[in-house]
Scaffold this active site. Structure first.
Site, short mmCIF file in Angstrom:
data_model
loop_
_atom_site.label_atom_id
_atom_site.label_comp_id
_atom_site.label_asym_id
_atom_site.label_seq_id
_atom_site.Cartn_x
_atom_site.Cartn_y
_atom_site.Cartn_z
N SER A 51 60.58 58.74 -33.23
CA SER A 51 60.51 57.28 -33.15
C SER A 51 60.51 56.88 -31.68
O SER A 51 61.04 57.62 -30.84
CB SER A 51 61.71 56.65 -33.86
OG SER A 51 61.80 55.26 -33.58
N TYR A 96 70.94 56.19 -35.28
CA TYR A 96 69.55 56.49 -35.60
C TYR A 96 68.78 56.84 -34.32
O TYR A 96 68.04 57.85 -34.29
CB TYR A 96 68.91 55.29 -36.29
CG TYR A 96 67.44 55.47 -36.61
CD1 TYR A 96 67.03 56.21 -37.71
CD2 TYR A 96 66.47 54.88 -35.80
CE1 TYR A 96 65.69 56.36 -38.01
CE2 TYR A 96 65.12 55.03 -36.09
CZ TYR A 96 64.74 55.77 -37.18
OH TYR A 96 63.40 55.92 -37.46
N LYS A 143 66.92 60.44 -33.21
CA LYS A 143 65.51 60.55 -32.88
C LYS A 143 65.30 61.14 -31.48
O LYS A 143 64.32 61.86 -31.24
CB LYS A 143 64.83 59.19 -33.01
CG LYS A 143 64.72 58.72 -34.47
CD LYS A 143 64.02 59.75 -35.34
CE LYS A 143 63.81 59.26 -36.76
NZ LYS A 143 63.08 60.24 -37.61
#
Length: 238
Positions: free
Chosen positions: A127, A140, A144
């Site tokens: 991401s 998160y 990533k």
């Protein structure tokens, strides 16, 4: 989302696709739609966070297909949205298990299969949050960033075996995981401020990039992060 679009695109280009995720019903639907369109596919249950699921999945591939040429690590979760200092430990563990631990060990075992027939391609869906943390998406974003580092590690160690490892870094994409953002009434004004291409990315945009990274079109490319984000990273912080 991205997984379904990638599976269908790779099947259209001639791949035998194995659609695998925690929910077998979704995978069976995708595999059936691929077969109805004239492609080759089957479905498989795979919970990335469970070692026995990963091992059983790869053993099934060895027994049934006999080889593995491409692995797309697309599974991800983001159970917590909020200030980093308030992150529950359970959310930390779940996010790392699914986003990092699962793809790492699945890739490690896939590499062993790929080595036996001369190589392959691994595509990790990371991401842009791995480059620039998303607001209130701390854990998160950390996972990533870890996926990007993992990509580089595996690429460095396995290039001489003919195994390429690259990452796709999507920007905001119309998926279930991003639905809270894509359905926000503030989306249009945010796009005007931050997007060079003023639309939300579609799963097919990402599937095209996955196809490129999986295919011989990227045969001299490994350890890289392909950013597909409509120009968000070029415009500065959100």
């Amino acid at each position: 989302g991205i997984g379904e679009a990638a599976a269908k695109r790779l099947a259209r280009k001639g791949a035998m696709v194995i659609a695998a995720s925690r929910k077998i019903e979704d995978c069976e639907r995708v595999a059936e739609e691929i077969r109805e369109a004239g492609g080759k596919a089957r479905a498989m249950t795979l919970h990335l966070g469970e070692a026995e699921h990963r091992q059983a999945a790869l053993q099934s591939i060895k027994d049934t297909e006999g080889r593995l040429d491409v692995l797309v690590n697309n599974g991800a979760t983001s159970p917590y949205f909020g200030a980093a200092e308030d992150t529950p430990e359970s959310a930390w563990d779940k996010t790392f298990d699914v986003n990092v631990k699962g793809p790492f060990f699945l890739s490690a075992d896939a590499i062993k299969i790929m080595k036996t027939h001369g190589g392959g391609s691994i595509v990790n869906v990371a991401s842009i949050n791995g480059h620039r943390p998303g607001f209130f998406q701390g854990v998160y974003s950390i996972t990533k960033a870890s996926v990007i580092s993992m990509t580089q590690v595996l690429a460095q160690e396995n290039g001489h075996e003919g195994i390429r490892v690259n990452a796709l870094c999507p920007g905001l994409t119309e998926t279930k995981l991003a639905s809270a953002l894509t359905s926000s009434p503030e989306l249009e004004s945010m796009m005007k401020r931050n997007f060079s291409i003023q639309r939300v990315g579609q799963p097919e945009d990402m599937a095209a990039a996955i196809h490129f990274l999986a295919s011989d079109a990227s045969s001299y490319m490994t350890g890289q992060c392909l950013i597909i984000d409509g120009g968000i990273m070029a415009r500065g912080p959100l």
